[in-house]
Write a protein that holds these residues in place. Structure first.
Motif, mmCIF file in Angstrom:
data_model
loop_
_atom_site.group_PDB
_atom_site.id
_atom_site.type_symbol
_atom_site.label_atom_id
_atom_site.label_comp_id
_atom_site.label_asym_id
_atom_site.label_seq_id
_atom_site.Cartn_x
_atom_site.Cartn_y
_atom_site.Cartn_z
ATOM 1 N N ASN A 122 32.590 128.231 -5.419
ATOM 2 C CA ASN A 122 31.844 128.205 -4.155
ATOM 3 C C ASN A 122 32.031 129.451 -3.292
ATOM 4 O O ASN A 122 31.488 129.536 -2.190
ATOM 5 N N PHE A 149 29.061 131.087 -1.665
ATOM 6 C CA PHE A 149 28.477 130.398 -0.520
ATOM 7 C C PHE A 149 29.281 130.653 0.752
ATOM 8 O O PHE A 149 28.718 131.006 1.795
ATOM 9 N N TRP A 150 30.591 130.499 0.663
ATOM 10 C CA TRP A 150 31.411 130.610 1.869
ATOM 11 C C TRP A 150 31.681 132.045 2.286
ATOM 12 O O TRP A 150 31.993 132.309 3.450
ATOM 13 N N HIS A 162 22.589 123.422 -5.124
ATOM 14 C CA HIS A 162 23.577 123.264 -4.063
ATOM 15 C C HIS A 162 23.791 121.791 -3.781
ATOM 16 O O HIS A 162 22.819 121.056 -3.672
ATOM 17 N N PRO A 163 25.029 121.299 -3.640
ATOM 18 C CA PRO A 163 26.277 122.046 -3.752
ATOM 19 C C PRO A 163 26.453 122.656 -5.145
ATOM 20 O O PRO A 163 25.820 122.193 -6.085
ATOM 21 N N LEU A 177 21.164 121.970 3.693
ATOM 22 C CA LEU A 177 22.530 122.173 4.152
ATOM 23 C C LEU A 177 22.773 121.344 5.392
ATOM 24 O O LEU A 177 21.900 121.231 6.250
#
Ligand code: ZN
Length: 147
Positions: free
Chosen positions: A21, A24-25, A46-47, A104
């Motif tokens: 991940n 993404f972060w 996603h996730p 999201l």
């Protein structure tokens, strides 16, 4: 998208960054909202998952999107659930322009909670969490929204 200096950065419980991940972060460091995308059928996933839910392909690669989205639903929280994260604030589910269903849960920032509405156009903005290279993807009123 901009790395806006957000005033009064609230306390947040930060995610655990993993190889799966990190795109993404940590993409916000480069002003990029990134999702895994299937190399075969081009579906954003996603996730993050090891397998594409559409074609069961196992080759997925991080890819940035525009960061443009719209609000599907939201709620204004008035209760101080988390110390240092002061209400009122907006918790929303946004849908990313690139793909229906690419959603999201996030916060809407940069505007009065009272001005938020369903269907409102928003754009990604990143809050530097100051740890582990994490930049929290948040959304603010879209640059074209004032029109
Ligand atoms: Zn696929």
């Amino acid at each position: 998208m901009k790395n806006a200096p957000l005033p009064d950065k609230p306390f947040r419980i930060l995610p655990a960054v993993t190889d799966q991940n990190a795109h993404f972060w940590c993409g916000g460091k480069y002003d990029e909202l990134c999702f895994l995308r299937c190399d075969v059928c081009a579906t954003y996933v996603h996730p993050p998952a090891p397998v594409c839910p559409e074609c069961l392909g196992r080759e997925l690669s991080p890819e940035p999107v525009s960061g443009d989205a719209r609000i599907l639903t939201y709620t204004i929280n008035h209760h101080p659930w988390i110390p240092g994260f002061e209400p009122p604030y907006v918790v929303a589910i946004v849908e990313i322009d690139e793909q229906p269903g690419l959603r999201l849960m996030t916060n809407i920032v940069g505007c009065s909670p009272d001005s938020v509405s369903i269907g409102m156009r928003v754009e990604a903005v990143f809050e530097d969490a100051g740890e582990d290279g994490i930049f929290i993807p948040l959304f603010q009123p879209h640059r074209d929204y004032a029109a």
